[in-house]
Write a protein that holds these residues in place. Structure first.
Motif, short mmCIF file in Angstrom:
data_model
loop_
_atom_site.label_atom_id
_atom_site.label_comp_id
_atom_site.label_asym_id
_atom_site.label_seq_id
_atom_site.Cartn_x
_atom_site.Cartn_y
_atom_site.Cartn_z
N UNK A 149 2.44 -114.58 -5.04
CA UNK A 149 1.85 -115.90 -4.82
C UNK A 149 2.69 -117.00 -5.47
N UNK A 150 3.29 -116.71 -6.61
CA UNK A 150 4.14 -117.72 -7.26
C UNK A 150 5.35 -118.04 -6.37
N UNK A 151 5.98 -117.01 -5.83
CA UNK A 151 7.12 -117.23 -4.93
C UNK A 151 6.69 -117.97 -3.67
N UNK A 152 5.56 -117.53 -3.10
CA UNK A 152 5.08 -118.16 -1.87
C UNK A 152 4.76 -119.63 -2.10
N UNK A 153 4.17 -119.97 -3.23
CA UNK A 153 3.82 -121.37 -3.49
C UNK A 153 5.06 -122.24 -3.63
N UNK A 154 6.08 -121.71 -4.28
CA UNK A 154 7.32 -122.50 -4.39
C UNK A 154 7.93 -122.73 -3.00
N UNK A 155 7.94 -121.69 -2.19
CA UNK A 155 8.51 -121.84 -0.84
C UNK A 155 7.66 -122.77 0.02
#
Length: 540
Positions: free
Chosen positions: A76-82
């Motif tokens: 979720x952290x990676x997805x939110x940045x993207x």
């Protein structure tokens, strides 16, 4: 069937001699390098793996890395940045990528079909429905992005002086929990409009069919979607699924009604939205004026596509007295003429069930019905000679309410045949129970059938077709009533569920308060006069 594997992409099969006189699956295996390349896409650090075997012949396919709760947090952290960067891209850019995906899926369909059949055991012609559906979905949303997501002007309260616009703002990160029965299309079709709307996705595909879902994720990246925009996690629903529900901004779930209720409760606890496509006990009605041959052909597809493991397939078939005997004869004959087999090749009319659990359920339902007096018109037995989980296409007659298969979803190649005397009775029986996903009506009078459809409590109703008329028409919503779910995929509803509507109002010259020395009473009088005038002028 060629077994070559072009590098770096292509069909996932190792070379081997193909002897058509023997089992066509015996000479093939998944390339280890191919499997490894796919499973690397899973965010998993537990060090644990889960073995997956093919329902075609029990051969091991892969060891799937298992995710932890910390992996879900990282996904979720990676997805939110993207997602933050992705939401700032233009609709034209997103649409262009969607159209590239359309072409890529069609170009790579042999590879996709091989993997789907290996993982699910379905007939190749039923596997073809999956890349076709994704191509349709990608093209539809790619070409209608502005229609669904463009800023819309609305009526202002004061003509000419109040400007109001409605924006469609992405939710953020969408959690998608997808099933095993259509592993490629269900992994992607709900996520494509989410991406187009400016969201990111964290996907948890079913454990039995991870490879097809991972191939879909790979194709998304090859089409041009940013790398971290689509994250994949793997593991038990009790651990990984619960974690996804606990962190997503919206949940899309396809699966059983029992699990769907738990998903809805988890979303309600966090006050986030969800869409749920759940179980069904779908009815088909053959009216007295139906084309019997066409109805019999449709009933075979309605009942036995993907061995009945299709949410919108039929399990209850109601036939008018006037055509019952002729229909039964033709339906049984067509079913008995089906080509059966669990292979990778074209030519089979029905493939295998996916697992021992599914085989056990189907066997239990049929044995219970027979023990209580139902008649088997054809089929009715497992076929281990064809595959470890193979069960023949089965038609039952004389099914009564005390039999398990009367009201419970079988989700296998079993359908119960019933006679009806009048259409009001048929509709009432079709509406019996708590489900309401899909229905089918066969009649030569299309207008009459469409009128009857309004009385059927199902989210989709197909006239002179099993399920394709609605499911393949991406501009129309698809989903269930009652315990078959909530929310809709496809069409405007299928993409608007991933957005928040935002109204922006701009006021000119006047304000909504007393002006020019008016008292509050005078202001109220002026506004009252204006309201009466607007009504007289026909304003909304």
């Amino acid at each position: 069937m060629s077994a070559s594997t072009p590098d770096p992409t292509g069909r996932p099969l190792a070379d081997g001699p193909h002897d058509p006189e023997h089992d066509p699956t015996a000479s093939y295996a998944l390339e280890p390098e191919y499997v490894e390349a796919l499973t690397r896409r899973i965010l998993a650090t537990s060090g644990e793996t889960a073995e997956v075997r093919s329902p075609i012949n029990g051969a091991p396919l892969a060891h799937i890395p298992q995710s932890t709760e910390d992996d879900v947090v990282e996904a979720f952290a990676r997805a939110r940045r993207a997602q933050e960067a992705w939401a700032r891209t233009s609709l034209e850019h997103r649409s262009a990528i969607m159209m590239r995906l359309h072409d890529l899926v069609l170009d790579r369909q042999d590879e996709i079909l091989d993997l789907i059949v290996w993982e699910s055991g379905k007939a190749r012609k039923h596997a073809f429905d999956e890349p076709m559906h994704i191509a349709l979905t990608a093209r539809y949303y790619g070409r209608t992005a502005s229609e669904h997501l463009g800023t819309k002007r609305k009526l202002g309260v004061v003509p000419g002086l109040t400007r109001v616009e409605v924006n469609r703002v992405p939710k953020g990160v969408v959690g998608i929990i997808s099933p095993w029965n259509y592993p490629f299309t269900m992994a992607l079709c709900d996520g494509l409009p989410a991406l187009l709307a400016g969201n990111a996705v964290v996907a948890k595909p079913d454990a039995q069919t991870m490879l097809s879902a991972l191939l879909g994720a790979q194709l998304l990246e090859e089409a041009g979607f940013p790398k971290d925009l689509w994250q994949v996690v793997a593991g038990p629903g009790s651990r990984v699924g619960t974690s996804v529900i606990g962190k997503a901004d919206y949940i899309c779930f396809t699966g059983s009604t029992a699990t769907g209720k738990k998903v809805a409760a988890g979303c309600a606890e966090r006050l986030i939205g969800c869409s749920l496509e759940l179980g069904g006990k779908n009815p088909m009605l053959v009216l007295r004026d139906a084309d019997v041959e066409r109805a019999a052909e449709g009933a075979v597809r309605a009942s036995f596509s993907n061995a009945g493991q299709l949410c919108v397939s039929m399990e209850r078939l109601f036939v008018a007295d006037q055509v019952y005997d002729r229909f039964r004869e033709r339906f049984v004959a067509r079913t008995q003429a089906m080509t059966l087999g669990a292979t990778l090749d074209w030519g089979n009319d029905m493939g295998s069930l996916i697992s021992q659990d599914q085989l056990d359920t189907v066997t239990r339902h049929v044995e219970d019905a027979v023990a209580k007096g139902a008649q088997v018109l054809c089929g009715g037995r497992a076929r281990p000679d064809l595959g470890p989980f193979y069960f023949e296409p089965t038609i039952l007659e004389g099914v009564t309410p005390d039999m398990t298969c009367f009201g419970e979803e079988t989700f296998g190649p079993v359908i119960s045949l019933y006679r009806f005397h009048d259409e009001a009775d048929a509709v009432a029986r079709a509406n019996d129970g708590e489900y309401g996903l899909n229905a089918s009506i066969y009649s030569r009078d299309g207008a009459r059938a469409r009128d009857l459809a309004r009385q059927v409590k199902c989210g989709t109703v197909n006239i002179n077709e099993a399920f394709g008329a609605t499911f393949a028409s991406i501009d129309s919503p698809m989903g269930g009533m009652r315990e078959s779910g909530m929310g809709r995929r496809q069409g405007s509803e299928g993409i608007h569920r991933y957005t928040e509507s935002q109204s922006v109002g701009q006021q000119k010259l006047i304000r909504f308060a007393p002006m020019l020395g008016m008292s509050d009473e005078q202001y109220a009088g002026v506004m009252t006069a204006n309201l009466r005038l607007m009504k007289k002028l026909g304003r909304a």
